[in-house]
Design a protein around this motif. Structure first.
Motif, PDB file in Angstrom:
ATOM      1  N   ALA A   1       7.032   1.293  -5.075  1.00  0.00           N
ATOM      2  CA  ALA A   1       6.283   2.308  -4.337  1.00  0.00           C
ATOM      3  C   ALA A   1       7.176   3.489  -3.977  1.00  0.00           C
TER       4      ALA A   1
ATOM      5  N   ASN B   1      -2.362   7.728   0.645  1.00  0.00           N
ATOM      6  CA  ASN B   1      -3.767   7.840   1.039  1.00  0.00           C
ATOM      7  C   ASN B   1      -4.123   9.276   1.383  1.00  0.00           C
TER       8      ASN B   1
ATOM      9  N   ARG C   1       2.279   4.143   1.933  1.00  0.00           N
ATOM     10  CA  ARG C   1       0.837   3.970   1.709  1.00  0.00           C
ATOM     11  C   ARG C   1       0.046   5.034   2.469  1.00  0.00           C
TER      12      ARG C   1
ATOM     13  N   ASP D   1      -2.957   3.626   8.791  1.00  0.00           N
ATOM     14  CA  ASP D   1      -1.610   3.131   8.529  1.00  0.00           C
ATOM     15  C   ASP D   1      -0.594   3.763   9.472  1.00  0.00           C
TER      16      ASP D   1
ATOM     17  N   ALA E   1       2.690  -0.064  -2.860  1.00  0.00           N
ATOM     18  CA  ALA E   1       2.824  -0.169  -1.405  1.00  0.00           C
ATOM     19  C   ALA E   1       1.771  -1.117  -0.851  1.00  0.00           C
ATOM     20  N   ASP E   2       0.551  -0.992  -1.364  1.00  0.00           N
ATOM     21  CA  ASP E   2      -0.537  -1.861  -0.926  1.00  0.00           C
ATOM     22  C   ASP E   2      -0.244  -3.319  -1.284  1.00  0.00           C
TER      23      ASP E   2
ATOM     24  N   PHE F   1       0.753   4.162  -4.232  1.00  0.00           N
ATOM     25  CA  PHE F   1      -0.215   3.468  -3.374  1.00  0.00           C
ATOM     26  C   PHE F   1      -0.417   2.028  -3.830  1.00  0.00           C
TER      27      PHE F   1
ATOM     28  N   THR G   1       7.178   1.139   3.963  1.00  0.00           N
ATOM     29  CA  THR G   1       6.053   0.864   3.068  1.00  0.00           C
ATOM     30  C   THR G   1       4.742   1.340   3.681  1.00  0.00           C
TER      31      THR G   1
END
Length: 452
Positions: free
Chosen positions: A223, A343, A339, A355, A239-240, A236, A335
């Motif tokens: 990520a 987003n 994310r 987040d 990271a997700d 993304f 992280t």
């Protein structure tokens, strides 16, 4: 923490030393040397924390806007390359060697010794898990090291020119006689991501120790790398994936902010431990006043990260190493921020702010935090980038952020130093965002120097 395998360390140090000699072919092998050849041997090499988990490149941290040095402090630095890095001089090393280059490629060499050695081990149902784990750790180590080297010695990733821009030397074999050749930036990042994607498929979800790589750590590093490349969909995605496996955040209310080093070593937020090289600059630095002023009075990071010197200056004490040494590993807070940024860039404003607020509520004094809101995705992005700088300070990430964000006119920064009336500046996208390679490496390898 874990068993050290001294004989293998000595063997590798010898080979590393030979790699710097022109006459390596003239030196006869010693049959008494114990050559690592088993999975236990290779895991022992990876568990040598002194070599594997310390001294990651930190040259770039000296050149960021997170710190400043008073003129007398700067002048008193004994290492010329530290003084020169601080003012973005054209010739940083002045004939000296680069420890960052050496230690990073030493890690690459260790990884290659292991990867080459694994080819001689037959995989069975009995040893498959251990084999995959060792291979995954070695690939992760090589990818991490290549990425850190690229942040200092290669141009930032720009899709339109990555296939022609000079990248780094991609050492993919432990053969010390293999010729060193610079790749392109595209080839550099292709190799890094390839290593990590393979590593992720081989590593366990939960490592035995935080000094070993894991699936969520590999995903988090992917990520980070895709974010650096401007590939927000993939950044993304990984990271997700990482946060679904590892999402622990420290509540700073539980820390003793008055302690010399409030954040403990190997704390619950850390996925992978790595320490940066320790230089005199970091022992003597003060924190940029503008950065200090950016924190809310109820933000615990102001007291957890910084020591008020009671003379108008602040020093840094918030390393996740729990000491003077700076943290360069992977932790869940980064992280979350990756994310969140992705987003926002992908237009998912609500998810981005969720987040960000999830992180920030762990950073404010209990009962004082009010969730941030954003009127648009662009507004969310600006908020996230501001918090990213405040959260990930002195982690070896700011230089990469400056390099990538300078490509967007909305976020360009001109860095300035004022030393005894002499003003030094580093404009956005300046060639000096790529460090020179030390003269001895150029002499021995014949690789092309970076223009400054």
């Amino acid at each position: 923490m874990k068993t050290k395998y001294l004989k293998y360390t000595l063997f590798l140090l010898l080979l590393t030393a030979l790699s710097c000699k022109k006459n390596a072919l003239d030196i006869k092998s010693d049959d008494a040397l114990v050559v690592p050849s088993t999975l236990q041997d290779f895991q022992g090499m990876l568990d040598n924390e002194v070599t594997i988990n310390t001294s990651a490149p930190a040259l770039d941290e000296m050149s960021t806007d997170n710190l400043y040095l008073p003129y007398t402090t700067w002048q008193a630095l004994s290492n010329a390359f530290e003084r020169n890095s601080y003012i973005w001089a054209k010739d940083i090393f002045q004939g000296a060697s680069s420890n960052d280059w050496y230690y990073a490629y030493q890690k690459v060499f260790y990884a290659n010794v292991i990867l080459d050695g694994l080819q001689n081990i037959q995989v069975t149902d009995i040893n498959r898990t251990d084999y995959n784990n060792v291979k995954g750790q070695a690939l992760f180590l090589r990818a991490y090291s290549f990425f850190k080297i690229a942040q200092d010695y290669a141009k930032p990733y720009i899709a339109s020119s990555a296939k022609t821009d000079l990248g780094i030397v991609l050492r993919l074999t432990s053969d010390i006689n293999a010729k060193s050749v610079r790749s392109t930036v595209q080839q550099t990042y292709d190799q890094i991501t390839s290593d990590l994607l393979t590593a992720q498929s081989l590593l366990p979800v939960t490592p035995s120790y935080k000094t070993r790589a894991s699936q969520p750590a590999a995903a988090a590093l992917l990520a980070r790398i895709y974010l650096t490349m401007g590939d927000y969909q993939n950044a993304f995605k990984y990271a997700d994936a990482s946060l679904k496996a590892f999402s622990t955040l420290l509540d700073y209310n539980t820390l003793n902010a008055a302690a010399s080093y409030p954040v403990p070593l190997l704390n619950s937020e850390v996925e992978y431990h790595q320490a940066l090289s320790l230089y005199l600059t970091f022992l003597n630095m003060q924190v940029d006043p503008g950065l200090i002023q950016s924190y809310n009075s109820n933000d615990l990071r102001l007291t957890v990260f910084y020591k008020n010197n009671n003379n108008g200056t602040y020093s840094y004490k918030g390393s996740y190493v729990g000491s003077l040494t700076l943290f360069g590993g992977i932790a869940a807070d980064e992280t979350y921020l990756i994310r969140a940024e992705c987003n926002a860039r992908l237009g998912n404003t609500s998810d981005a702010m969720n987040d960000l607020n999830t992180l920030l509520q762990k950073r404010y004094k209990t009962g004082t935090f009010t969730a941030l809101t954003a009127s648009s995705a662009d507004n969310a992005l600006s908020l996230i980038l501001a918090e990213r700088r405040k959260e990930l300070v002195f982690r070896g990430l700011r230089w990469s952020d400056l390099r990538r964000l300078n490509q967007d006119p909305r976020f360009t920064v001109t860095l300035t130093r004022n030393l005894n009336g002499t003003v030094y500046t580093l404009p956005p996208n300046d060639p000096k965002y790529v460090f020179p390679i030390s003269d001895n490496v150029i002499t021995y390898s014949g690789i092309q120097q970076n223009p400054r």
